[in-house]
Design a protein around this motif. Structure first.
Motif, mmCIF file in Angstrom:
data_model
loop_
_atom_site.group_PDB
_atom_site.id
_atom_site.type_symbol
_atom_site.label_atom_id
_atom_site.label_comp_id
_atom_site.label_asym_id
_atom_site.label_seq_id
_atom_site.Cartn_x
_atom_site.Cartn_y
_atom_site.Cartn_z
ATOM 1 N N GLN A 225 0.826 -1.210 0.000
ATOM 2 C CA GLN A 225 0.000 0.000 0.000
ATOM 3 C C GLN A 225 0.861 1.260 0.000
ATOM 4 N N VAL A 226 0.466 2.215 -0.844
ATOM 5 C CA VAL A 226 1.101 3.534 -0.884
ATOM 6 C C VAL A 226 0.391 4.478 0.071
ATOM 7 N N CYS A 227 -0.928 4.517 -0.003
ATOM 8 C CA CYS A 227 -1.711 5.356 0.902
ATOM 9 C C CYS A 227 -3.136 4.819 0.970
ATOM 10 N N GLU A 228 -3.818 5.177 2.029
ATOM 11 C CA GLU A 228 -5.225 4.805 2.169
ATOM 12 C C GLU A 228 -6.074 5.613 1.197
ATOM 13 N N THR A 229 -7.258 5.113 0.905
ATOM 14 C CA THR A 229 -8.150 5.800 -0.017
ATOM 15 C C THR A 229 -8.473 7.206 0.462
ATOM 16 N N GLY A 230 -8.620 7.367 1.761
ATOM 17 C CA GLY A 230 -8.968 8.663 2.323
ATOM 18 C C GLY A 230 -7.920 9.735 2.118
ATOM 19 N N ALA A 231 -6.693 9.331 1.792
ATOM 20 C CA ALA A 231 -5.629 10.310 1.549
ATOM 21 C C ALA A 231 -5.685 10.887 0.146
ATOM 22 N N VAL A 232 -6.487 10.291 -0.731
ATOM 23 C CA VAL A 232 -6.561 10.707 -2.130
ATOM 24 C C VAL A 232 -7.652 11.759 -2.302
ATOM 25 N N SER A 233 -7.322 12.878 -2.901
ATOM 26 C CA SER A 233 -8.306 13.933 -3.161
ATOM 27 C C SER A 233 -8.922 13.809 -4.547
ATOM 28 N N VAL A 234 -8.075 13.473 -5.537
ATOM 29 C CA VAL A 234 -8.527 13.402 -6.928
ATOM 30 C C VAL A 234 -7.985 12.122 -7.553
ATOM 31 N N LEU A 235 -8.839 11.446 -8.323
ATOM 32 C CA LEU A 235 -8.438 10.287 -9.109
ATOM 33 C C LEU A 235 -8.687 10.614 -10.574
ATOM 34 N N VAL A 236 -7.629 10.582 -11.373
ATOM 35 C CA VAL A 236 -7.757 10.833 -12.809
ATOM 36 C C VAL A 236 -7.576 9.492 -13.520
ATOM 37 N N THR A 237 -8.577 9.085 -14.292
ATOM 38 C CA THR A 237 -8.545 7.781 -14.932
ATOM 39 C C THR A 237 -9.131 7.873 -16.335
ATOM 40 N N GLY A 238 -9.250 6.729 -16.992
ATOM 41 C CA GLY A 238 -9.752 6.693 -18.358
ATOM 42 C C GLY A 238 -11.269 6.711 -18.429
ATOM 43 N N LYS A 239 -11.779 7.025 -19.599
ATOM 44 C CA LYS A 239 -13.231 7.113 -19.789
ATOM 45 C C LYS A 239 -13.917 5.760 -19.701
ATOM 46 N N ASP A 240 -13.144 4.664 -19.802
ATOM 47 C CA ASP A 240 -13.724 3.325 -19.723
ATOM 48 C C ASP A 240 -13.750 2.780 -18.303
ATOM 49 N N ALA A 241 -13.455 3.599 -17.327
ATOM 50 C CA ALA A 241 -13.468 3.147 -15.934
ATOM 51 C C ALA A 241 -14.852 2.613 -15.558
ATOM 52 N N PRO A 242 -14.927 1.470 -14.862
ATOM 53 C CA PRO A 242 -16.221 0.867 -14.514
ATOM 54 C C PRO A 242 -17.076 1.798 -13.652
ATOM 55 N N GLU A 243 -18.341 1.919 -14.024
ATOM 56 C CA GLU A 243 -19.259 2.819 -13.321
ATOM 57 C C GLU A 243 -19.376 2.474 -11.844
ATOM 58 N N ASP A 244 -19.457 1.183 -11.521
ATOM 59 C CA ASP A 244 -19.667 0.798 -10.124
ATOM 60 C C ASP A 244 -18.459 1.155 -9.256
ATOM 61 N N VAL A 245 -17.255 0.959 -9.798
ATOM 62 C CA VAL A 245 -16.052 1.288 -9.025
ATOM 63 C C VAL A 245 -15.916 2.802 -8.877
ATOM 64 N N VAL A 246 -16.196 3.543 -9.948
ATOM 65 C CA VAL A 246 -16.159 5.001 -9.879
ATOM 66 C C VAL A 246 -17.143 5.500 -8.824
ATOM 67 N N GLY A 247 -18.321 4.883 -8.794
ATOM 68 C CA GLY A 247 -19.330 5.261 -7.806
ATOM 69 C C GLY A 247 -18.848 5.071 -6.377
ATOM 70 N N GLU A 248 -18.098 4.003 -6.145
ATOM 71 C CA GLU A 248 -17.555 3.772 -4.799
ATOM 72 C C GLU A 248 -16.563 4.859 -4.408
ATOM 73 N N PHE A 249 -15.733 5.272 -5.357
ATOM 74 C CA PHE A 249 -14.764 6.339 -5.063
ATOM 75 C C PHE A 249 -15.466 7.669 -4.793
ATOM 76 N N THR A 250 -16.429 8.006 -5.619
ATOM 77 C CA THR A 250 -17.133 9.278 -5.432
ATOM 78 C C THR A 250 -17.906 9.300 -4.118
ATOM 79 N N ALA A 251 -18.437 8.145 -3.726
ATOM 80 C CA ALA A 251 -19.155 8.056 -2.448
ATOM 81 C C ALA A 251 -18.235 8.336 -1.255
ATOM 82 N N LEU A 252 -16.945 8.126 -1.464
ATOM 83 C CA LEU A 252 -15.962 8.387 -0.419
ATOM 84 C C LEU A 252 -15.466 9.836 -0.442
ATOM 85 N N GLY A 253 -16.020 10.635 -1.329
ATOM 86 C CA GLY A 253 -15.648 12.054 -1.403
ATOM 87 C C GLY A 253 -14.480 12.342 -2.310
#
Length: 259
Positions: A225-253
């Protein structure tokens, strides 16, 4: 298909399956079995796989491919991600960059920043990646700070206690991290524990942590592990990123940018 592209594809198949059959690989790559045999012999010479009768199996290094082979993976997507991440960095900022193909693209985008009207520094880059330092050192508008440490050949990253000793004295506005995996529950991670330690130090001294990861890395786990999810402010990814996984990240702020 160029030899370098075939080698990259063969190593990807090995990483996924753990073994490779010459005839199956030839069908997948659309080339002759003789070509695949020659490619496997060359990759074995580079200690990137172990030859077997009729194919090959992974060696330890195949799970963490050298940067020169990773560069061909999802190149267009990584360039879009890099451009979007670079646009998040205001002029005059101090930004940390770790090693990797996507962060190397971010560095190239940042290098295009013009010199301020009155002259001087457009931004300061702190990095533990010697390839990034090499590219930016010739840019007079970019102040480059290198952490020091022991070079890791696969990624061109400097690792070890020297990295920590430098970074604990610095304050960064942003850190942009390239990772091998990022998971809503388990955070950002990489395959090598020494790289994870250096990358963690970059994250801990930054006001804002931006993770850049192509869509294949979302929802996956890696060894260290590099850092916990809570330490991340912004995630930049591709347009094909799975909707369900993206939803989990956005739900975490976490602000997720898909490009």
């Amino acid at each position: 298909m160029a030899a370098h592209t075939r080698w990259t594809r063969l190593l990807e198949i090995l990483s996924d399956q753990g073994h490779l059959d010459v005839l199956d690989a030839a069908e997948r790559l659309g080339c002759s079995a003789a070509t695949v045999r020659r490619d496997l012999d060359e990759l074995a010479r580079q200690n990137l796989l172990t030859r077997t009768r009729g194919g090959a199996v992974v060696s330890a290094v195949a799970y963490d491919l050298p940067l020169r082979y990773k560069a061909a993976r999802r190149a267009d997507e990584k360039q879009r991600i890099a451009k979007a991440a670079a646009e998040l960095i205001p002029a005059g900022s101090t930004v940390g960059l770790n090693g990797g193909t996507t962060t190397s693209e971010v560095a190239r985008e940042l290098a295009l920043r013009p010199e301020p009207p009155g002259g001087g520094v457009a931004l300061t880059v702190v990095t533990n990646a010697i390839n990034i330092a090499n590219e930016l050192a010739v840019r007079p508008q970019v102040k480059i700070v290198v952490t020091g440490g022991v070079a890791r050949p696969n990624s061109y990253e400097l690792v070890g206690p020297l990295v920590d000793s430098v970074l604990r004295t610095l304050a960064l506005d942003y850190t942009i991290l390239g990772v091998d995996a990022v998971h809503p529950r388990f955070g950002a991670a990489t395959h090598d524990e020494s790289e994870a330690g250096a990358n963690r130090a970059l994250a801990e001294c930054a006001g804002t942590v931006v993770v850049v990861a192509d869509s294949s890395k979302l929802g996956r786990r890696a060894f260290a592990q590099v850092c916990e999810t809570g330490a991340v402010s912004v995630l930049v990814t591709g347009k094909d990123a799975p909707e369900d996984v993206v939803g989990e990240f956005t739900a975490l702020g976490i602000d997720v940018l898909r490009v």
